[in-house]
Design a protein around this motif. Structure first.
Motif, short mmCIF file in Angstrom:
data_model
loop_
_atom_site.label_atom_id
_atom_site.label_comp_id
_atom_site.label_asym_id
_atom_site.label_seq_id
_atom_site.Cartn_x
_atom_site.Cartn_y
_atom_site.Cartn_z
N PRO A 281 -4.68 -1.73 -9.72
CA PRO A 281 -4.65 -0.65 -8.73
C PRO A 281 -6.05 -0.32 -8.22
N GLU A 282 -6.18 -0.11 -6.91
CA GLU A 282 -7.47 0.27 -6.36
C GLU A 282 -7.26 1.25 -5.21
N VAL A 283 -8.24 2.13 -5.04
CA VAL A 283 -8.21 3.07 -3.92
C VAL A 283 -8.82 2.36 -2.72
N LEU A 284 -8.02 2.25 -1.67
CA LEU A 284 -8.46 1.50 -0.49
C LEU A 284 -9.26 2.38 0.46
N ARG A 285 -8.75 3.59 0.74
CA ARG A 285 -9.45 4.50 1.66
C ARG A 285 -8.92 5.92 1.47
N VAL A 286 -9.69 6.85 1.98
CA VAL A 286 -9.35 8.27 1.92
C VAL A 286 -8.86 8.72 3.30
N LEU A 287 -7.76 9.45 3.33
CA LEU A 287 -7.26 10.01 4.59
C LEU A 287 -7.91 11.38 4.78
N LYS A 288 -9.10 11.38 5.36
CA LYS A 288 -9.89 12.60 5.44
C LYS A 288 -9.26 13.66 6.35
N GLU A 289 -8.40 13.21 7.27
CA GLU A 289 -7.74 14.18 8.15
C GLU A 289 -6.76 15.06 7.37
N GLY B 190 -8.11 16.34 -4.78
CA GLY B 190 -7.29 16.95 -3.76
C GLY B 190 -7.08 16.07 -2.55
N ASP B 191 -7.86 14.97 -2.44
CA ASP B 191 -7.72 14.07 -1.30
C ASP B 191 -6.41 13.29 -1.34
N THR B 192 -5.92 12.95 -0.17
CA THR B 192 -4.82 11.98 -0.05
C THR B 192 -5.45 10.62 0.19
N VAL B 193 -5.05 9.64 -0.61
CA VAL B 193 -5.67 8.31 -0.53
C VAL B 193 -4.60 7.24 -0.36
N ILE B 194 -5.02 6.08 0.12
CA ILE B 194 -4.16 4.91 0.19
C ILE B 194 -4.55 4.00 -0.97
N VAL B 195 -3.57 3.66 -1.80
CA VAL B 195 -3.83 2.78 -2.94
C VAL B 195 -3.04 1.49 -2.77
N GLU C 187 0.84 -1.19 0.00
CA GLU C 187 0.00 0.00 0.00
C GLU C 187 0.88 1.24 0.00
N ALA C 188 0.35 2.33 -0.55
CA ALA C 188 1.11 3.58 -0.57
C ALA C 188 0.15 4.76 -0.62
N PRO C 189 0.53 5.90 0.00
CA PRO C 189 -0.32 7.09 -0.08
C PRO C 189 0.02 7.90 -1.33
N THR C 190 -0.97 8.58 -1.86
CA THR C 190 -0.76 9.49 -2.98
C THR C 190 -1.92 10.49 -3.01
N ARG C 191 -1.83 11.45 -3.92
CA ARG C 191 -2.84 12.52 -3.96
C ARG C 191 -3.67 12.41 -5.23
N VAL C 192 -4.98 12.58 -5.09
CA VAL C 192 -5.89 12.57 -6.24
C VAL C 192 -5.83 13.93 -6.92
N GLU C 193 -5.34 13.94 -8.15
CA GLU C 193 -5.21 15.20 -8.88
C GLU C 193 -6.42 15.50 -9.76
N ALA D 94 -6.52 4.70 -11.05
CA ALA D 94 -7.24 3.58 -10.43
C ALA D 94 -8.73 3.77 -10.66
N THR D 95 -9.42 2.70 -11.05
CA THR D 95 -10.85 2.80 -11.29
C THR D 95 -11.61 3.01 -9.98
N LEU D 96 -12.68 3.80 -10.06
CA LEU D 96 -13.57 4.03 -8.92
C LEU D 96 -14.92 3.36 -9.14
N HIS D 97 -15.02 2.60 -10.23
CA HIS D 97 -16.16 1.73 -10.54
C HIS D 97 -17.44 2.48 -10.90
N ASN D 98 -18.07 3.14 -9.94
CA ASN D 98 -19.36 3.81 -10.20
C ASN D 98 -19.63 4.84 -9.12
N SER D 99 -20.76 5.52 -9.24
CA SER D 99 -21.08 6.60 -8.31
C SER D 99 -21.29 6.08 -6.88
#
Length: 515
Positions: A229-237, A216-221, A163-169, A200-205
């Protein structure tokens, strides 16, 4: 070699793989040539081994590690008494052996070795997702034997997905061949499992709502199964204060027409049949390996053909000439000649592949086989009642409705007429009609194939089952009668065990076919 007599045949068993540096070079070469890039080294290596052209295989520069050796018809202990001795002998014979092997004296030592490679494996010049632990003694291996699938004397200890953190642009929305709108997270590039991940695909709404993901969110992929590749969770903090919830578009981002989301579905769709994205996806599906299998017609070339107005439907492919193709980017005379020939050769593909290639919703390659075994011509299928289609074993109400409605659309009827005029196979041959008449041992039976079979390719096993009247599906359910099990089976085997489904090895399957 000392202690080893001259033998007519010795099997050296091991693993072919693609080093990371070679994988990178191959993708750079493919990018320059305008070809689709390989997703990862594992898929590239597997695809290379399936190639029939030895020149392509040689060009890919695969590597190999020998693991053990075997003399057919002989006890393996006549060569070596242990796995360790076998590795030493392979080295003496000139084979490459993975230098990172270790003889452990206890389970504690195995655990320590496993922990060491959890991080150190990232420095290896090839991808690996675990450590294989084997009993050293061949005599003990023989005593323990195998289950229907696994050796009892070996186990693969897998590492958790990296797993690794990155930013959604950005969050883009792609439109597929069925008109489905798929949101896609475009992220700051990050290294995962030996490759660079930036999308990474987000599949659907619904998935977007569940994650509450925003630009702008930081996410764990992570890479699901070390591949996707998949987005596991959002680091909302870490969320910036000015972000806004992402809302799916109300109009198609390609053609601008209103989109719809039918009741009970998670997918939002563009329903404009003239949408360029739907057209591109339809052509890519038509030329794919399981459909018409038109080699040389990749994604970039399909996009050029549509964008320049040369193709407005799959039927237009059969009107392409060398002069039209030569006007495209990266298309020389010789390549144009080969492509025109490949398109012409696709006219020989059987009726089942043509039906699958049409891209009728819910009709996969298995269902296309079932439909063409019942309806020998396109006219028979086009005029069939929905209730009759639904009566075919393995064809449910949803598939039957989709097929029935597809043939009621005027544009689709005109497409069939054009394909008939171009000489496509829209009827079964006499050989296809009679196949299975003398061998319907598997009629009414549903099979699932999992893992790598010893001698048969999966498509070959599938064809044998279908010729005997059986149905082959992708997922295990209560309706599954048999699970054909090869090496490296996974969750399908676990589910089959929980449901009490009969498992077959390849020899058992072949024996049933011969009875």
């Amino acid at each position: 070699f000392e202690g080893l007599e001259i033998l007519e045949r010795v099997e050296v068993r091991g693993e072919a793989f693609l080093p990371l540096e070679v994988f990178k070079q191959i993708n750079e070469e493919r990018q320059k040539a305008g070809e689709q890039l390989f997703a990862n080294p594992r898929n590239a290596a597997a695809g290379t081994l399936r190639q029939l052209d030895s020149r392509i295989v040689a060009k890919r520069r695969l590597d190999f590690f020998g693991y053990t050796l075997h003399i057919p018809g002989r006890d393996d202990t006549s060569i070596a008494n242990t796995q360790w001795e076998a590795l030493e002998l392979l080295e003496k014979m000139g084979f490459r052996v993975n230098l990172n092997h270790k003889l452990c004296a206890s389970i504690a030592e195995v655990a320590k070795y496993y922990e060491y490679w959890d991080t150190e494996r990232l420095n290896l010049p090839y991808m690996t997702d675990g450590v294989v632990v084997k009993l050293n003694s061949f005599k003990l291996q023989e005593q323990l034997g195998f289950t229907q699938k696994f050796p009892r004397w070996a186990i693969a200890l897998k590492y958790p997905a990296e797993e690794a953190p990155t930013r959604v642009e950005n969050i883009a929305v792609n439109v597929g061949r069925t008109g489905a709108l798929t949101p896609l997270a475009e992220m700051r590039p990050v290294q995962l499992a030996g490759t660079t991940v930036s999308r990474a695909t987000l599949h659907n709404s619904d998935r977007i709502t569940q994650l509450d993901i925003r630009i702008g969110d930081t996410v764990i992929v992570r890479k699901a199964g070390e591949i996707i590749p998949e987005v596991l969770r959002v680091l909302k903090e870490l969320r910036p204060s000015d972000t806004e919830p992402f809302v799916m578009p109300t109009h198609c981002p390609v053609c601008g027409q209103p989109v719809v989301r039918e009741s009970g579905e998670a997918v939002t769709r563009c329903v404009n049949a003239s949408c360029a994205a739907i057209l591109k996806g339809s052509i890519e599906h038509w030329v794919s390996r399981d459909a018409l299998d038109i080699k040389g017609l990749g994604e970039k070339l399909v996009h050029q053909l549509v964008d320049k107005g040369l193709v407005h439907s799959v039927a237009d492919l059969y009107g392409l000439t060398e002069s039209k193709l030569c006007a495209l980017e990266r298309m020389g005379q010789k390549s144009a000649e080969k492509l025109v020939d490949a398109i012409a050769q696709s006219k020989n593909q059987p009726w089942s592949r043509v039906l699958y290639g049409l891209g009728i919703r819910h009709v996969g390659s298995v269902n296309a086989q079932l439909l063409t075994q019942k309806y020998f011509t396109v006219d028979q299928l086009a005029t069939a009642k929905q209730s009759d289609i639904e009566g075919i074993y393995g064809i449910g109400a949803e598939i039957a409705q989709s097929v029935y409605q597809w043939f009621r659309i005027d544009a689709n009827q005109r497409l069939i007429e054009r394909l008939q005029a171009e000489g496509l196979q829209l009827a079964a041959t006499e050989e296809t009609k009679t196949v299975g008449d003398s061998n319907q041992k598997f009629a009414g039976k549903t099979f699932v194939i999992t893992g790598t079979l010893p001698t048969l390719k999966r498509d070959e096993a599938k064809a044998l089952i279908q010729k005997a009247g059986g149905k082959v599906t992708e997922s295990v359910s209560k309706k599954t009668d048999y699970l054909v099990v090869g090496e490296d089976a996974g969750s399908k085997l676990e589910k089959a065990l929980s449901l009490g489904i009969t498992q077959l090895s390849e020899p058992q399957l072949l024996e049933m076919l011969e009875d």
